[in-house]
Design a protein around this motif. Structure first.
Motif: not given
Length: 213
Positions: A8, A54, A59-60, A108, A111-112, A115
């Motif tokens: 990222t 993020l 967007d995820y 962010g 969460e990233l 997933i």
């Protein structure tokens, strides 16, 4: 053997250098940044650059779809490099300022990571970039209440994830960096010259991501 790597904050600074270094070494890179164009300009077949915020929950899904469609549900390394640096006196730092910094630097990252981990298997590595300002007992600087406290949060988050996932084979590490000469640093501290270049730090992070776990 080539690895599948998500990074990222890739439009400039350390993240941009990391994309270039990993691609040159033959690895597959998914570069995530609000501005995808700088990485697109590199023209590597093994780099995919996606416009990604993020702070935008929608967007995820792009990441999940890409990993399923192009990487056969496999991610080897995630580097949470994106960050927001705010230099403002605490008395002037609003709730919205804190929310903006924490959305990128903490929420962010969480969460990233959440997933991506289902696609990671034994010997995978999650590396999160923090700051010496977030280390308890380190020297602190005025104006960085939101930034440094957010970086302290991801240090603790990483320690918690390492414990929670210790049976999975996924390693979690956090790197608390000192000052690095990036565009973000120059914007927050005009005229300050850091002792380390973005490329030098990227070379260190690349080696650590591949072997440091």
């Amino acid at each position: 053997m080539s690895k599948n790597i998500i990074i990222t904050g890739t439009s400039r600074g350390i993240g941009f250098e990391l994309v270039h270094l990993f691609a040159n070494a033959g690895h597959n890179v998914l570069a995530l940044s609000r501005n995808a164009q700088p990485v697109n300009n590199l023209h590597f077949d093994n780099i995919t650059s996606l416009a990604f915020d993020l702070g935008n929950p929608k967007d995820y899904a792009k990441v999940v779809i890409f990993v399923k469609d192009h990487w056969k549900n496999s991610v080897n390394i995630l580097i949470n490099n994106a960050g927001t640096l705010l230099n403002k006196p605490f008395a002037e730092t609003t709730l919205q300022d804190f929310e903006t910094v924490y959305k990128t630097n903490v929420f962010g990252v969480a969460e990233l990571t959440r997933i991506v981990t289902p696609f990671m298997e034994n010997d995978s590595h999650v590396v999160t970039i923090s700051s010496m300002g977030g280390v308890q007992g380190s020297m602190k600087f005025p104006g960085l209440a939101a930034y440094s406290s957010s970086k302290g949060a991801v240090i603790t988050l990483t320690e918690l994830l390492a414990e929670e996932y210790k049976e999975s084979g996924i390693s979690f590490n956090v790197l608390a960096l000192g000052a690095v000469q990036t565009e973000m640093l120059a914007e927050a501290f005009p005229g300050y010259q850091a002792p380390t270049t973005a490329l030098e730090m990227a070379q260190y992070i690349l080696d650590f991501a591949l072997t440091g776990h």
